[in-house]
Scaffold this motif. Sequence first.
Motif, mmCIF file in Angstrom:
data_model
loop_
_atom_site.group_PDB
_atom_site.id
_atom_site.type_symbol
_atom_site.label_atom_id
_atom_site.label_comp_id
_atom_site.label_asym_id
_atom_site.label_seq_id
_atom_site.Cartn_x
_atom_site.Cartn_y
_atom_site.Cartn_z
ATOM 1 N N ALA A 283 -56.417 38.781 -33.960
ATOM 2 C CA ALA A 283 -57.293 38.193 -32.950
ATOM 3 C C ALA A 283 -56.529 37.012 -32.380
ATOM 4 C CB ALA A 283 -58.621 37.735 -33.575
ATOM 5 N N ASP A 284 -57.089 36.349 -31.375
ATOM 6 C CA ASP A 284 -56.478 35.128 -30.864
ATOM 7 C C ASP A 284 -56.648 34.057 -31.931
ATOM 8 O OD1 ASP A 284 -56.045 32.604 -29.625
ATOM 9 O OD2 ASP A 284 -56.341 33.515 -27.664
ATOM 10 N N ALA A 285 -55.579 33.793 -32.689
ATOM 11 C CA ALA A 285 -55.690 32.945 -33.877
ATOM 12 C C ALA A 285 -56.114 31.527 -33.536
ATOM 13 C CB ALA A 285 -54.356 32.936 -34.627
ATOM 14 N N ASP A 286 -55.528 30.944 -32.495
ATOM 15 C CA ASP A 286 -55.892 29.578 -32.125
ATOM 16 C C ASP A 286 -57.374 29.485 -31.771
ATOM 17 O OD1 ASP A 286 -53.246 29.058 -32.475
ATOM 18 O OD2 ASP A 286 -52.818 28.529 -30.395
ATOM 19 N N GLU A 287 -57.811 30.403 -30.951
ATOM 20 C CA GLU A 287 -59.215 30.391 -30.513
ATOM 21 C C GLU A 287 -60.157 30.651 -31.679
ATOM 22 O OE1 GLU A 287 -61.993 33.338 -27.857
ATOM 23 O OE2 GLU A 287 -60.104 32.695 -26.952
ATOM 24 N N ALA A 288 -59.811 31.637 -32.524
ATOM 25 C CA ALA A 288 -60.699 32.001 -33.631
ATOM 26 C C ALA A 288 -60.810 30.875 -34.660
ATOM 27 C CB ALA A 288 -60.204 33.281 -34.299
ATOM 28 N N LEU A 289 -59.682 30.278 -35.036
ATOM 29 C CA LEU A 289 -59.729 29.215 -36.043
ATOM 30 C C LEU A 289 -60.325 27.926 -35.474
ATOM 31 C CD1 LEU A 289 -56.377 29.740 -37.973
ATOM 32 C CD2 LEU A 289 -58.686 30.440 -38.609
ATOM 33 N N THR A 290 -60.072 27.652 -34.203
ATOM 34 C CA THR A 290 -60.729 26.503 -33.580
ATOM 35 C C THR A 290 -62.237 26.696 -33.594
ATOM 36 O OG1 THR A 290 -58.834 25.935 -32.179
ATOM 37 C CG2 THR A 290 -61.002 25.189 -31.438
ATOM 38 N N GLY A 291 -62.696 27.912 -33.321
ATOM 39 C CA GLY A 291 -64.130 28.199 -33.342
ATOM 40 C C GLY A 291 -64.748 27.977 -34.712
ATOM 41 N N LEU A 292 -63.994 28.298 -35.765
ATOM 42 C CA LEU A 292 -64.508 28.117 -37.129
ATOM 43 C C LEU A 292 -64.462 26.664 -37.594
ATOM 44 C CD1 LEU A 292 -62.892 31.189 -38.965
ATOM 45 C CD2 LEU A 292 -65.298 30.906 -38.340
ATOM 46 N N LEU A 293 -63.470 25.905 -37.121
ATOM 47 C CA LEU A 293 -63.219 24.590 -37.698
ATOM 48 C C LEU A 293 -63.560 23.417 -36.792
ATOM 49 C CD1 LEU A 293 -59.811 25.324 -39.480
ATOM 50 C CD2 LEU A 293 -62.116 25.358 -40.447
ATOM 51 N N LYS A 294 -63.911 23.672 -35.550
ATOM 52 C CA LYS A 294 -64.229 22.568 -34.639
ATOM 53 C C LYS A 294 -65.411 21.760 -35.186
ATOM 54 C CE LYS A 294 -65.086 21.624 -29.721
ATOM 55 N NZ LYS A 294 -63.819 20.875 -29.515
ATOM 56 N N GLY A 295 -65.217 20.435 -35.285
ATOM 57 C CA GLY A 295 -66.266 19.552 -35.785
ATOM 58 C C GLY A 295 -66.294 19.410 -37.287
ATOM 59 N N VAL A 296 -65.335 20.053 -37.984
ATOM 60 C CA VAL A 296 -65.293 20.015 -39.445
ATOM 61 C C VAL A 296 -64.320 18.928 -39.896
ATOM 62 C CG1 VAL A 296 -64.751 21.329 -41.535
ATOM 63 C CG2 VAL A 296 -65.833 22.469 -39.581
ATOM 64 N N GLU A 297 -64.689 18.170 -40.914
ATOM 65 C CA GLU A 297 -63.775 17.183 -41.482
ATOM 66 C C GLU A 297 -62.606 17.907 -42.148
ATOM 67 O OE1 GLU A 297 -65.595 14.467 -44.145
ATOM 68 O OE2 GLU A 297 -67.266 13.994 -42.805
ATOM 69 N N PRO A 298 -61.386 17.405 -41.989
ATOM 70 C CA PRO A 298 -60.223 18.068 -42.599
ATOM 71 C C PRO A 298 -60.077 17.739 -44.077
ATOM 72 C CG PRO A 298 -59.515 16.173 -41.326
ATOM 73 C CD PRO A 298 -61.000 16.297 -41.099
ATOM 74 N N THR A 299 -61.140 17.990 -44.848
ATOM 75 C CA THR A 299 -61.124 17.803 -46.299
ATOM 76 C C THR A 299 -61.366 19.152 -46.952
ATOM 77 O OG1 THR A 299 -63.508 17.382 -46.449
ATOM 78 C CG2 THR A 299 -62.069 15.481 -46.041
ATOM 79 N N ALA A 300 -60.928 19.292 -48.204
ATOM 80 C CA ALA A 300 -61.059 20.568 -48.898
ATOM 81 C C ALA A 300 -62.511 21.008 -49.000
ATOM 82 C CB ALA A 300 -60.422 20.479 -50.281
ATOM 83 N N ALA A 301 -63.410 20.056 -49.324
ATOM 84 C CA ALA A 301 -64.814 20.421 -49.502
ATOM 85 C C ALA A 301 -65.439 20.877 -48.194
ATOM 86 C CB ALA A 301 -65.584 19.224 -50.066
ATOM 87 N N ALA A 302 -65.196 20.133 -47.109
ATOM 88 C CA ALA A 302 -65.792 20.490 -45.813
ATOM 89 C C ALA A 302 -65.211 21.794 -45.292
ATOM 90 C CB ALA A 302 -65.564 19.358 -44.815
ATOM 91 N N LEU A 303 -63.912 21.977 -45.451
ATOM 92 C CA LEU A 303 -63.271 23.214 -44.985
ATOM 93 C C LEU A 303 -63.769 24.412 -45.775
ATOM 94 C CD1 LEU A 303 -59.655 21.811 -44.626
ATOM 95 C CD2 LEU A 303 -61.098 22.594 -42.740
ATOM 96 N N SER A 304 -63.905 24.248 -47.088
ATOM 97 C CA SER A 304 -64.386 25.337 -47.929
ATOM 98 C C SER A 304 -65.784 25.768 -47.510
ATOM 99 C CB SER A 304 -64.374 24.904 -49.396
ATOM 100 O OG SER A 304 -64.840 25.943 -50.238
ATOM 101 N N GLN A 305 -66.636 24.804 -47.203
ATOM 102 C CA GLN A 305 -67.995 25.125 -46.780
ATOM 103 C C GLN A 305 -67.985 25.838 -45.426
ATOM 104 O OE1 GLN A 305 -70.617 21.751 -46.636
ATOM 105 N NE2 GLN A 305 -72.380 22.939 -45.938
ATOM 106 N N ALA A 306 -67.161 25.359 -44.496
ATOM 107 C CA ALA A 306 -67.118 25.953 -43.163
ATOM 108 C C ALA A 306 -66.556 27.369 -43.183
ATOM 109 C CB ALA A 306 -66.287 25.072 -42.238
ATOM 110 N N LEU A 307 -65.635 27.628 -44.103
ATOM 111 C CA LEU A 307 -64.949 28.924 -44.131
ATOM 112 C C LEU A 307 -65.568 29.905 -45.121
ATOM 113 C CD1 LEU A 307 -61.286 27.584 -44.017
ATOM 114 C CD2 LEU A 307 -62.537 28.688 -42.141
#
Length: 341
Positions: A283-307
Motif C-alpha cells: 500500500a502507500d506506506a507513507d500515507e497508511a502509516l501516517t493515517g495510523l500514527l497521526k496524533g500519537v505520542e512517539p512512545t512505546a505505550a502510545a504506539l502499541s495502543q494505536a497499532l
Amino acid sequence: MIYVSLPKESENINRRLGFYLAMEEYLASNRDEDGLFFMWQVDPTVICGRNQEVEKETDLHYCRREGIDVVRRKSGGGCVFADRSNIMFSYIAKSSDVRTTFSEYTGRVASMLCELGLDASDNARNDILIGDRKVSGCAFYHLPGRSIVHGTMLYDTDGRHIANALTPSRAKLSSKGVKSIESRITTIRSHLPSLTLEGFKSHARASLCGDRQIELTAEDVGKIEELERHYYKPEWTFRTIGKGTGTNLKHLPGIGEIALGYTVDTDERIDTVSLTGDFFNLADADEALTGLLKGVEPTAAALSQALDGHDLSAIIDGLDVDTLIGMITSPDSSENLCRLE
C-alpha cells in the motif's frame, strides 16, 4: 496467462520505459481478463523503486554521460538496470492478494526456465535464481482488485553499466554476503550460448501463454501514452521521499533496507511519517502509516495502543508492530530512524 500484443503499426516503435509501466496500469484498470502478460525491451535505463532516493541509488552523472534513462516505478524494491539484451516481463492478475500472486508468478517463471534445463528457482524475497545467482529480479504493487508483477530477465547485459550506474549501499551488499552487484547475477546466454534472444522470448511466451493472445488497438495505445507522461515528470522521478530519511538506512531481515522519519506537531505528537528504502510496499506506506500514527505520542505505550490489531505486513511486506515501534522509539539501537525537522 494471456499474451498482450500491441497493434502491428506500433510494434516497432522504440519506446521509453514509462510507456510499458503505463501499459500495465491501463490493462489493470481497463481489461477484465485474468493473467495478462507481455514482454518488452528498452534502451539502457535505470528503474528505481517507489520509495528509493534516486540520487543515492544511482550515479546520475554517469547515467547522463552514457545516455542512460532514469525512471521511477510505482512498485517497491530496489534499482535495476535494463537494456536491449535484457527482457522485461509484466504480469497483471485479477487479485487483491499481491503476495500470493507474486509467488505464483515467480514459480511459473522459474518452471519456464527449468524447461530449458536450467537449475532455476525462486527465493523467498524477489529473485529468480539459476544456481545461487540472480537472473531475474521482480517487484509488485496493486490497484483496486488487481495485482501487478514486473521484473527483469537477464538474457544478457552490459556489466559495465550495471557496475557504474547503480550504487547500492554497502549494507545491502554485505547482507547478501557479496562484494559487488556483478558477483550476484548471471545470464541466460552464459548458460545457453546457442539459444538466441528471440529464441528465448519465443520459448517464454509459448511456455507461459501458449496460443492465448489479445491485441490492443490504436485507441488503447493513445490512452497508454496519456498515462505515460506521469513517469517523466521530475516531481515524480526525483520526488523527495522525506528530509533526512536516507541517511540511516539499515537492512532488516525479511524486509529489506528501510529508514523511517517522522515530523511532530506543536504537541510533540506524530504528524507525518516518511519512509525510504527498497522494501516492498503493498500500500502507500507513507500515507497508511501516517493515517495510523497521526496524533500519537512517539512512545512505546502510545504506539502499541494505536497499532494494536493492525497487520502492518499488509502495508510493508514483512513488517510487524514490534519492529515499527522499535524503529521509532529506539533509534540508537535500530540505527534507522531520523526525526525530521
